[in-house]
Design a protein around this motif. Sequence first.
Motif, PDB file in Angstrom:
ATOM      1  N   TRP A  70      28.586  12.364  43.016  1.00 32.13           N
ATOM      2  CA  TRP A  70      28.803  13.314  41.938  1.00 32.13           C
ATOM      3  C   TRP A  70      29.987  12.863  41.094  1.00 32.13           C
ATOM      4  CZ3 TRP A  70      25.305  17.180  41.473  1.00 32.13           C
ATOM      5  CH2 TRP A  70      24.521  17.470  42.592  1.00 32.13           C
ATOM      6  N   ARG A  71      29.893  13.134  39.799  1.00 34.11           N
ATOM      7  CA  ARG A  71      31.007  12.815  38.898  1.00 34.11           C
ATOM      8  C   ARG A  71      31.228  13.998  37.951  1.00 34.11           C
ATOM      9  NH1 ARG A  71      27.567   8.306  35.965  1.00 34.11           N
ATOM     10  NH2 ARG A  71      26.194   9.643  34.774  1.00 34.11           N
ATOM     11  N   ALA A  72      32.454  14.088  37.462  1.00 36.78           N
ATOM     12  CA  ALA A  72      32.787  15.132  36.501  1.00 36.78           C
ATOM     13  C   ALA A  72      32.130  14.804  35.164  1.00 36.78           C
ATOM     14  CB  ALA A  72      34.298  15.232  36.332  1.00 36.78           C
ATOM     15  N   VAL A  73      31.652  15.815  34.483  1.00 35.15           N
ATOM     16  CA  VAL A  73      31.120  15.659  33.138  1.00 35.15           C
ATOM     17  C   VAL A  73      32.328  15.605  32.202  1.00 35.15           C
ATOM     18  CG1 VAL A  73      29.795  16.765  31.299  1.00 35.15           C
ATOM     19  CG2 VAL A  73      28.956  16.829  33.656  1.00 35.15           C
ATOM     20  N   ARG A  74      32.439  14.527  31.457  1.00 35.52           N
ATOM     21  CA  ARG A  74      33.579  14.351  30.540  1.00 35.52           C
ATOM     22  C   ARG A  74      33.278  15.061  29.229  1.00 35.52           C
ATOM     23  NH1 ARG A  74      37.979  12.373  33.292  1.00 35.52           N
ATOM     24  NH2 ARG A  74      37.203  10.955  34.875  1.00 35.52           N
ATOM     25  N   GLU A  75      33.593  16.319  29.220  1.00 36.73           N
ATOM     26  CA  GLU A  75      33.346  17.134  28.037  1.00 36.73           C
ATOM     27  C   GLU A  75      34.555  18.041  27.833  1.00 36.73           C
ATOM     28  OE1 GLU A  75      30.647  21.016  27.378  1.00 36.73           O
ATOM     29  OE2 GLU A  75      29.519  19.202  27.882  1.00 36.73           O
ATOM     30  N   ALA A  76      35.066  18.042  26.625  1.00 37.69           N
ATOM     31  CA  ALA A  76      36.217  18.905  26.340  1.00 37.69           C
ATOM     32  C   ALA A  76      35.775  20.358  26.374  1.00 37.69           C
ATOM     33  CB  ALA A  76      36.804  18.559  24.978  1.00 37.69           C
ATOM     34  N   ARG A  77      36.480  21.142  27.148  1.00 37.78           N
ATOM     35  CA  ARG A  77      36.211  22.573  27.222  1.00 37.78           C
ATOM     36  C   ARG A  77      37.504  23.308  26.915  1.00 37.78           C
ATOM     37  NH1 ARG A  77      33.127  20.694  31.530  1.00 37.78           N
ATOM     38  NH2 ARG A  77      30.953  21.318  31.453  1.00 37.78           N
ATOM     39  N   ARG A  78      37.384  24.331  26.162  1.00 38.56           N
ATOM     40  CA  ARG A  78      38.554  25.133  25.821  1.00 38.56           C
ATOM     41  C   ARG A  78      38.317  26.547  26.319  1.00 38.56           C
ATOM     42  NH1 ARG A  78      42.822  24.526  21.644  1.00 38.56           N
ATOM     43  NH2 ARG A  78      42.328  22.464  22.314  1.00 38.56           N
ATOM     44  N   LEU A  79      39.325  27.073  26.982  1.00 37.25           N
ATOM     45  CA  LEU A  79      39.252  28.435  27.480  1.00 37.25           C
ATOM     46  C   LEU A  79      40.214  29.288  26.670  1.00 37.25           C
ATOM     47  CD1 LEU A  79      38.359  30.523  29.649  1.00 37.25           C
ATOM     48  CD2 LEU A  79      40.371  29.835  30.934  1.00 37.25           C
ATOM     49  N   ASP A  80      39.673  30.210  25.915  1.00 38.78           N
ATOM     50  CA  ASP A  80      40.496  31.169  25.190  1.00 38.78           C
ATOM     51  C   ASP A  80      40.529  32.426  26.045  1.00 38.78           C
ATOM     52  OD1 ASP A  80      41.725  32.990  23.531  1.00 38.78           O
ATOM     53  OD2 ASP A  80      40.522  32.499  21.768  1.00 38.78           O
ATOM     54  N   THR A  81      41.658  32.657  26.675  1.00 38.73           N
ATOM     55  CA  THR A  81      41.758  33.794  27.614  1.00 38.73           C
ATOM     56  C   THR A  81      41.505  35.125  26.923  1.00 38.73           C
ATOM     57  OG1 THR A  81      44.157  33.934  27.324  1.00 38.73           O
ATOM     58  CG2 THR A  81      43.336  32.556  29.145  1.00 38.73           C
ATOM     59  N   ASN A  82      41.731  35.206  25.627  1.00 39.65           N
ATOM     60  CA  ASN A  82      41.474  36.455  24.906  1.00 39.65           C
ATOM     61  C   ASN A  82      40.003  36.852  24.943  1.00 39.65           C
ATOM     62  OD1 ASN A  82      44.167  36.929  24.058  1.00 39.65           O
ATOM     63  ND2 ASN A  82      43.908  35.319  22.519  1.00 39.65           N
ATOM     64  N   ASP A  83      39.131  35.869  25.116  1.00 34.40           N
ATOM     65  CA  ASP A  83      37.698  36.159  25.184  1.00 34.40           C
ATOM     66  C   ASP A  83      37.328  36.940  26.442  1.00 34.40           C
ATOM     67  OD1 ASP A  83      37.405  34.754  22.838  1.00 34.40           O
ATOM     68  OD2 ASP A  83      36.627  32.931  23.800  1.00 34.40           O
ATOM     69  N   PHE A  84      38.202  36.942  27.447  1.00 31.06           N
ATOM     70  CA  PHE A  84      37.833  37.504  28.737  1.00 31.06           C
ATOM     71  C   PHE A  84      38.730  38.649  29.223  1.00 31.06           C
ATOM     72  CE2 PHE A  84      36.749  32.992  28.584  1.00 31.06           C
ATOM     73  CZ  PHE A  84      35.363  33.102  28.659  1.00 31.06           C
ATOM     74  N   ARG A  85      39.864  38.825  28.609  1.00 27.70           N
ATOM     75  CA  ARG A  85      40.823  39.820  29.102  1.00 27.70           C
ATOM     76  C   ARG A  85      40.282  41.254  29.057  1.00 27.70           C
ATOM     77  NH1 ARG A  85      45.613  37.545  30.377  1.00 27.70           N
ATOM     78  NH2 ARG A  85      46.145  35.614  29.339  1.00 27.70           N
ATOM     79  N   GLU A  86      39.444  41.555  28.092  1.00 28.25           N
ATOM     80  CA  GLU A  86      38.913  42.915  27.959  1.00 28.25           C
ATOM     81  C   GLU A  86      37.546  43.081  28.620  1.00 28.25           C
ATOM     82  OE1 GLU A  86      40.966  45.211  26.821  1.00 28.25           O
ATOM     83  OE2 GLU A  86      42.402  43.584  26.478  1.00 28.25           O
ATOM     84  N   ASP A  87      37.009  42.017  29.183  1.00 28.23           N
ATOM     85  CA  ASP A  87      35.693  42.060  29.819  1.00 28.23           C
ATOM     86  C   ASP A  87      35.869  42.297  31.311  1.00 28.23           C
ATOM     87  OD1 ASP A  87      33.138  41.693  30.789  1.00 28.23           O
ATOM     88  OD2 ASP A  87      33.009  39.580  30.231  1.00 28.23           O
ATOM     89  N   PRO A  88      35.540  43.498  31.791  1.00 29.45           N
ATOM     90  CA  PRO A  88      35.757  43.792  33.217  1.00 29.45           C
ATOM     91  C   PRO A  88      34.970  42.867  34.153  1.00 29.45           C
ATOM     92  CG  PRO A  88      34.611  45.613  32.119  1.00 29.45           C
ATOM     93  CD  PRO A  88      34.964  44.604  31.068  1.00 29.45           C
ATOM     94  N   ASP A  89      33.840  42.334  33.695  1.00 33.06           N
ATOM     95  CA  ASP A  89      33.046  41.437  34.542  1.00 33.06           C
ATOM     96  C   ASP A  89      33.684  40.062  34.676  1.00 33.06           C
ATOM     97  OD1 ASP A  89      31.141  43.412  34.933  1.00 33.06           O
ATOM     98  OD2 ASP A  89      29.910  42.738  33.239  1.00 33.06           O
ATOM     99  N   SER A  90      34.542  39.686  33.733  1.00 37.75           N
ATOM    100  CA  SER A  90      35.157  38.357  33.751  1.00 37.75           C
ATOM    101  C   SER A  90      36.637  38.378  34.112  1.00 37.75           C
ATOM    102  CB  SER A  90      35.007  37.696  32.380  1.00 37.75           C
ATOM    103  OG  SER A  90      33.661  37.565  32.042  1.00 37.75           O
TER     104      SER A  90
END
Length: 188
Positions: A70-90
């Motif tokens: 197995w190898r890591a997929v070399r893809e840039a991913r950005r996590l914007d925490t604001n997208d999840f702070r108000e979502d109780p499921d996340s």
Amino acid sequence: MDARSLRGLAHPLRMRILDLLTLDGADTATGLGRRLDENTGTVSWHLRHLAEHGFIEEETGRGTRRERWWRAVREARRLDTNDFREDPDSRGALSVYLHETVHRDFGQVSTYLAEDWAPEWRDAGTLSRWADLRLTPDGLTALNAELEAVVVRHREAAAEGGAAPGTEEARPVIVQLQSFPRRERDER
């Protein structure tokens, strides 16, 4: 990164597996299990989970039916925490992800400090802290964008040419940056 991907990644062992594959390259469930002191079956289950969410992929043409690489997929991913702070499921997954990220970064710095490095490498590393900045949210955003651009520029230059001829061999380098506002004494 979307909510489904975040929930797929936000597990301490999955994050450690992905980190090893990202930093050190492809490996098998057996090899990862040995390095992580985990059961091969457990590691294999988490590998399949990471693959399902697109974080890793099987390295075809290597290994056997019983020994999958197995190898890591070399893809840039950005996590914007604001997208999840108000979502109780996340929110729970976000908390796990952030906690594990800080724990990983602390562990990497601690390991670096405990290791014996040649003087030129020891002197090249840094743990810097500037606590005398006063910025607006836009100013902090701009600062982070500029710092990211510097890292990207160096990454691209290294990918194009590597180390200059006749110089010491290049080594993998981890750049960690933490920038965040703090409360002033009278706000606490």
